[in-house]
Design an enzyme around this catalytic site. Structure first.
Site, PDB file in Angstrom:
ATOM      1  N   CYS A   1      29.462 -18.120  66.468  1.00  0.00           N
ATOM      2  CA  CYS A   1      30.362 -17.333  67.401  1.00  0.00           C
ATOM      3  C   CYS A   1      30.848 -19.594  68.212  1.00  0.00           C
ATOM      4  O   CYS A   1      30.678 -19.358  69.144  1.00  0.00           O
ATOM      5  CB  CYS A   1      30.543 -16.646  68.360  1.00  0.00           C
ATOM      6  SG  CYS A   1      32.689 -16.779  68.994  1.00  0.00           S
TER       7      CYS A   1
ATOM      8  N   CYS B   1      35.937 -12.735  64.754  1.00  0.00           N
ATOM      9  CA  CYS B   1      35.300 -12.672  65.597  1.00  0.00           C
ATOM     10  C   CYS B   1      34.135 -11.584  64.934  1.00  0.00           C
ATOM     11  O   CYS B   1      33.942 -10.747  64.601  1.00  0.00           O
ATOM     12  CB  CYS B   1      36.101 -11.381  66.686  1.00  0.00           C
ATOM     13  SG  CYS B   1      35.320 -10.114  67.493  1.00  0.00           S
TER      14      CYS B   1
ATOM     15  N   GLN C   1      33.951   6.672  67.692  1.00  0.00           N
ATOM     16  CA  GLN C   1      32.582   5.431  68.895  1.00  0.00           C
ATOM     17  C   GLN C   1      33.143   4.081  67.330  1.00  0.00           C
ATOM     18  O   GLN C   1      33.229   4.650  65.939  1.00  0.00           O
ATOM     19  CB  GLN C   1      31.480   5.685  68.466  1.00  0.00           C
ATOM     20  CG  GLN C   1      30.691   6.853  69.146  1.00  0.00           C
ATOM     21  CD  GLN C   1      30.831   6.257  70.743  1.00  0.00           C
ATOM     22  OE1 GLN C   1      31.266   5.291  71.035  1.00  0.00           O
ATOM     23  NE2 GLN C   1      29.658   7.208  71.557  1.00  0.00           N
TER      24      GLN C   1
ATOM     25  N   TYR D   1      32.223  16.608  78.374  1.00  0.00           N
ATOM     26  CA  TYR D   1      32.488  15.283  77.561  1.00  0.00           C
ATOM     27  C   TYR D   1      33.009  15.700  76.453  1.00  0.00           C
ATOM     28  O   TYR D   1      32.278  14.428  75.778  1.00  0.00           O
ATOM     29  CB  TYR D   1      31.667  14.692  79.215  1.00  0.00           C
ATOM     30  CG  TYR D   1      32.239  14.565  80.334  1.00  0.00           C
ATOM     31  CD1 TYR D   1      32.909  14.400  80.948  1.00  0.00           C
ATOM     32  CD2 TYR D   1      30.473  15.416  80.728  1.00  0.00           C
ATOM     33  CE1 TYR D   1      32.462  14.602  82.488  1.00  0.00           C
ATOM     34  CE2 TYR D   1      30.642  15.221  82.398  1.00  0.00           C
ATOM     35  CZ  TYR D   1      31.419  14.819  82.844  1.00  0.00           C
ATOM     36  OH  TYR D   1      30.898  15.492  84.497  1.00  0.00           O
TER      37      TYR D   1
ATOM     38  N   CYS E   1      26.338   5.754  79.002  1.00  0.00           N
ATOM     39  CA  CYS E   1      26.902   4.125  79.005  1.00  0.00           C
ATOM     40  C   CYS E   1      26.594   4.006  80.436  1.00  0.00           C
ATOM     41  O   CYS E   1      26.379   2.211  79.961  1.00  0.00           O
ATOM     42  CB  CYS E   1      27.568   4.904  78.449  1.00  0.00           C
ATOM     43  SG  CYS E   1      28.989   4.985  79.389  1.00  0.00           S
TER      44      CYS E   1
END
Length: 461
Positions: free
Chosen positions: A78, A166, A290, A319, A415
């Site tokens: 990048c 990106c 996701q 959740y 996470c």
């Protein structure tokens, strides 16, 4: 007692050898036992470092030059990597990234959960850890009279204007962002000026179905209308036939939040579709879905393996979001109950169940920590509970409700390894033994790591 001064001073330039990595991926070197944290430093390297901040017990440095490079140092593909900050690990070989993430989980299992003996497996990575993100949200600005798009520079609201692509985004998302910007610029649609809260175009969001190649464009404006809307739509849809949906979102608040409350379809469909494994999902502009579907399949396969569901089992999915895990669980279980606090997500979950012909999943709007005790009082006794909480982890009363329900096993998807370790300790004290933890690399080139933990009820308690 004489206060010890730090052995380095701000703006001092020193030579430093890195010994370790923080969980954020920063190099750690020591001067007379005083730690300095330096972004982009790798263990084993000797480097020239400028001291930029000095605290009582530790400091921060800036990498100026690497005298002796690690074998794991690679050239970031990048062009704006060192400006952007969206990725933190592109200078690091992928093998080292995976090992760093495993070590991060091992460290919290030892320091927070006090479960050094629990196996933490090698991180499950991607064959190709680039171009994996199916969603991009990018701000719009103006420079030299032209519209520009780019992520914000680190710790600023200054748009990186020389950013053409990106490298962790699906390249079709890149092309669509560029197309919207180019056409809007030609139509003289103004960029939003956040300093004075005026102008029109704030953000461009693009979502792509990985398996279907369907694309959705969301145009976020301060204004109730998009100037030259029909021309913009015609050019986009004629040039890019895979665009199935164009959405207008209005955000006229002075806020860092990207999307406002008002969303309407201005062309095409309200939803695009994608599949993970054999389950099909309808994705709206505001759906949580996701961003890395191939690794989501890896994550969910591991969760299903740990859940070890029988045909007569009752499962609770706390959740549950738009039902992603629930619908996988429902393929094996007798009944699945999903809980989620966001009403729109539950609406999407019901839609996705219908889309897949799944009739044994029931979805409820509410806070998991309140719904679970109520279910317990009603006599619900699940065989398996699957949890996938936000970064803050689970509330203590929710953990207690799980313990009181006495499921055979719990599968905890996380996470945030630190809050996972904290919660595993509480569940352990409540009679649930952590058998193993599997890290999964959902976000290559960044310091984030997902985990799946397998817990079994200890019947000897």
């Amino acid at each position: 007692m004489v206060k010890q001064a730090a052995p380095v001073k701000k703006n001092q330039t020193i030579t430093l050898t890195f010994e370790d990595l923080t969980h954020e991926g920063n190099g750690v070197g020591k001067v007379n036992g005083y730690p300095l944290f330096v972004p982009h430093g790798l263990p084993g390297e000797e480097a020239v470092v400028k001291v930029v901040k000095v605290n009582k017990n530790f400091g921060f440095g800036k990498l100026l030059e690497v005298n002796q490079a690690s074998d794991d140092r690679v050239e970031p593909p990048c062009d704006v990597y060192y400006k952007c900050g969206g990725c933190q690990l592109q200078h690091m070989s992928y093998d080292m990234q995976l090992e760093m993430k495993r070590n991060q989980v091992k460290n919290v299992m030892r320091k927070i959960a006090h479960m050094e003996e629990v196996p933490v497996h090698s991180t499950l990575g991607m064959n190709d850890p680039w171009r994996y993100r199916n969603k991009i949200q990018i701000p719009v600005g103006k420079k030299n009279g032209e519209l520009i798009t780019g992520f914000y520079q680190k710790r600023s609201h200054h748009i990186i204007d020389d950013m053409d692509t990106c490298v962790i985004q699906d390249d079709s998302n890149d092309r669509l962002v560029e197309a919207v910007r180019r056409i809007a610029d030609r139509l003289d649609i103004e960029a939003y000026d956040e300093q004075h809260n005026r102008g029109v175009l704030r953000h461009i969001m693009v979502r792509t179905g990985r398996e279907t190649n369907d694309a959705m464009i969301v145009i976020v404006t301060r204004t109730q209308k998009i100037p030259y809307q029909d021309k913009l739509i015609n050019e986009l849809t004629e040039t890019y036939p895979h665009v199935k949906s164009i959405i207008h979102n209005v955000n006229n608040e002075r806020t860092n939040v990207i999307m406002g409350k008002k969303t309407k379809v201005i062309w095409g469909d309200e939803y695009i579709y994608d599949t993970i494994g054999e389950v099909r999902f309808a994705i709206s502009a505001k759906s949580f879905y996701q961003v890395n579907p191939p690794q989501t399949k890896v994550l969910y396969d591991k969760a299903l393996e740990y859940a070890n569901i029988g045909a007569n089992d009752i499962v609770v999915d706390a959740y549950c979001g738009i039902g992603t895990i629930s619908l996988f669980l429902a393929q094996q279980a007798k009944k699945v109950y999903g809980i989620e606090v966001v009403p729109e997500a539950i609406s999407d979950a019901k839609k996705n169940a219908k889309l897949n012909g799944i009739t044994n999943a029931e979805f409820v709007v509410g806070e998991a920590e309140k719904v679970m005790p109520w279910w317990k009082a009603q006599g619900l006794r699940p065989d398996v509970i699957v949890v996938d909480p936000p970064r803050k982890g689970c509330e203590v009363n929710f953990l207690n409700a799980m313990i009181e329900m006495e499921p055979k096993r719990i599968v905890y998807v996380s996470c945030n390894p630190s809050t996972l370790a904290r919660d595993l300790k509480i569940l352990d004290e409540g009679g649930y033994e952590t058998k193993e933890v599997q890290p999964v690399d959902m976000f290559p080139q960044t310091n984030h790591v997902e985990c799946v933990a397998w817990l079994e009820r200890n019947l000897s308690n």
